[in-house]
Design a protein around this motif. Sequence first.
Motif, short mmCIF file in Angstrom:
data_model
loop_
_atom_site.label_atom_id
_atom_site.label_comp_id
_atom_site.label_asym_id
_atom_site.label_seq_id
_atom_site.Cartn_x
_atom_site.Cartn_y
_atom_site.Cartn_z
N THR A 164 11.90 -4.53 -12.46
CA THR A 164 12.48 -5.86 -12.20
C THR A 164 11.66 -6.95 -12.90
N ASN A 174 2.80 -5.02 -8.65
CA ASN A 174 2.95 -6.39 -9.16
C ASN A 174 1.59 -7.00 -9.45
N GLY A 229 20.75 -2.73 -16.51
CA GLY A 229 21.12 -3.67 -15.44
C GLY A 229 22.60 -4.07 -15.42
N SER A 285 14.75 -10.52 -7.53
CA SER A 285 15.60 -9.33 -7.55
C SER A 285 14.88 -8.15 -6.90
N ALA A 318 7.85 -8.23 -8.28
CA ALA A 318 8.07 -8.62 -6.88
C ALA A 318 8.77 -9.97 -6.79
N ARG A 341 2.81 -11.85 -3.35
CA ARG A 341 4.27 -11.82 -3.48
C ARG A 341 4.81 -10.42 -3.11
P1 NAP Z 1 11.47 -13.43 -11.02
O1 NAP Z 1 11.79 -13.84 -9.63
O2 NAP Z 1 10.96 -14.44 -11.98
O3 NAP Z 1 10.40 -12.20 -10.94
C1 NAP Z 1 9.84 -11.63 -12.08
C2 NAP Z 1 8.76 -10.61 -11.69
O4 NAP Z 1 8.28 -10.05 -12.91
C3 NAP Z 1 7.59 -11.20 -10.95
O5 NAP Z 1 7.20 -10.34 -9.92
C4 NAP Z 1 6.50 -11.27 -12.01
O6 NAP Z 1 5.22 -10.99 -11.51
C5 NAP Z 1 6.86 -10.13 -12.93
N1 NAP Z 1 6.42 -10.42 -14.30
C6 NAP Z 1 6.86 -11.42 -15.10
N2 NAP Z 1 6.19 -11.39 -16.28
C7 NAP Z 1 5.31 -10.36 -16.20
C8 NAP Z 1 4.31 -9.84 -17.06
N3 NAP Z 1 4.12 -10.36 -18.28
N4 NAP Z 1 3.58 -8.78 -16.64
C9 NAP Z 1 3.76 -8.25 -15.41
N5 NAP Z 1 4.67 -8.71 -14.53
C10 NAP Z 1 5.44 -9.76 -14.93
O7 NAP Z 1 12.75 -12.79 -11.73
P2 NAP Z 1 14.00 -12.00 -11.10
O8 NAP Z 1 15.05 -12.95 -10.71
O9 NAP Z 1 13.49 -11.04 -10.07
O10 NAP Z 1 14.52 -11.22 -12.39
C11 NAP Z 1 13.71 -10.26 -12.99
C12 NAP Z 1 14.46 -9.50 -14.09
O11 NAP Z 1 15.64 -8.91 -13.59
C13 NAP Z 1 14.88 -10.35 -15.28
O12 NAP Z 1 14.74 -9.56 -16.44
C14 NAP Z 1 16.35 -10.62 -15.00
O13 NAP Z 1 17.08 -10.87 -16.19
C15 NAP Z 1 16.76 -9.30 -14.37
N6 NAP Z 1 17.90 -9.43 -13.45
C16 NAP Z 1 18.99 -8.66 -13.68
C17 NAP Z 1 20.06 -8.72 -12.82
C18 NAP Z 1 21.27 -7.84 -13.08
O14 NAP Z 1 22.33 -8.09 -12.50
N7 NAP Z 1 21.13 -6.83 -13.89
C19 NAP Z 1 20.03 -9.57 -11.70
C20 NAP Z 1 18.89 -10.35 -11.48
C21 NAP Z 1 17.83 -10.27 -12.37
P3 NAP Z 1 4.31 -12.03 -10.65
O15 NAP Z 1 4.93 -12.08 -9.28
O16 NAP Z 1 2.97 -11.41 -10.66
O17 NAP Z 1 4.38 -13.34 -11.39
#
Ligand code: NAP
Length: 289
Positions: A201, A157, A253, A137, A134, A162
């Motif tokens: 995500t 999540n 992605g 992205s 959540a 969130r």
């Molecule tokens: P973010 O804002 O940090 O959100 C990460 C989410 O993952 C949060 O909801 C978090 O949960 C959850 N999470 C993290 N570690 C976890 C764990 N160990 N167990 C369970 N849930 C976990 O990151 P974001 O910007 O959304 O990016 C997320 C991913 O998408 C990354 O891998 C990034 O590289 C990828 N991404 C790719 C693109 C693309 O163009 N392909 C673009 C943007 C992002 P909580 O809320 O509970 O902490």
Amino acid sequence: MNFINGKTKPLAIIGYPVGHSLSPLMHNIFFQFLGLNNVYIPLEIKPGHLQAAIEALWTLGFMGANITIPYKEEVIPLLPEISSEAELIGAVNTLVRKENGFRGHNTDGQGFLKALSIEKGWEPHGKKVVILGAGGSARAIGISLALKGAHKITIINRNLLRARGITEIVEKQIGVHGEIFGWNNPMLERVIREGDIIINTTPLGMNPNINEIPPLDTKWLSPSQLLVDLIYNPLETRLMKEAKAQGCQVSNGLGMLIYQGVLSFKLWTGQEPPLENIRETLEKYLNKV
Ligand code: NAP
């Protein structure tokens, strides 16, 4: 080959860190191919210096920029105007130079949808969407899917507050049904089985932690479902491998990365960038680093 000269208009990606970003490679290929006199550079801005950085971009004549983690929300109060979609998402990933300052846009959700439409022929109308995570992205994707007519947005999540933040916008401002679940909820199996599309995500499975996987039983997945992992390094995550073994269509992605960039590029230049070989070029680059 274009050369940088006095008329070159620069663009940048601003974030912290930005060393891993594929956007400079991609946009410079687009500019070269179209013979445009632009250059796109990564600028790593330390926390506490975002306002100074945006003011410097303006003074130095930057035509636009991408904004990445951790500044997509923090940049909003520094801009005179943002698009209605960026407003709803609460984050900006693209700045476009206008008369009175930079206008903010968010191309992440639209880029995700365009990639699935072009690469998989997948359309959101009437679909049940399950989003794992959540964060920023998930928010952009969930809201864009709801705006394009998805039937239901379910968020799974750890942090339920969130997740609730996303479904509240989806329900109250767009009128699409939203649900939230924790990973230990006994209904998880039903929710995963019912989804038309499952979107990871979370960073679970991202290099170097390639053996990690979101905590669900991949035996629940079935051939009618599309599994999308936003991770592109590695190009095939453990989740994608296990989903493929269940007969699902899968996607990484890279498509989202490419098409959010395409949409930013069009906002800056009004032109359609050349997409022949771009995926292969980025894959080759990722295989080397
Ligand atoms: P973010 O804002 O940090 O959100 C990460 C989410 O993952 C949060 O909801 C978090 O949960 C959850 N999470 C993290 N570690 C976890 C764990 N160990 N167990 C369970 N849930 C976990 O990151 P974001 O910007 O959304 O990016 C997320 C991913 O998408 C990354 O891998 C990034 O590289 C990828 N991404 C790719 C693109 C693309 O163009 N392909 C673009 C943007 C992002 P909580 O809320 O509970 O902490």
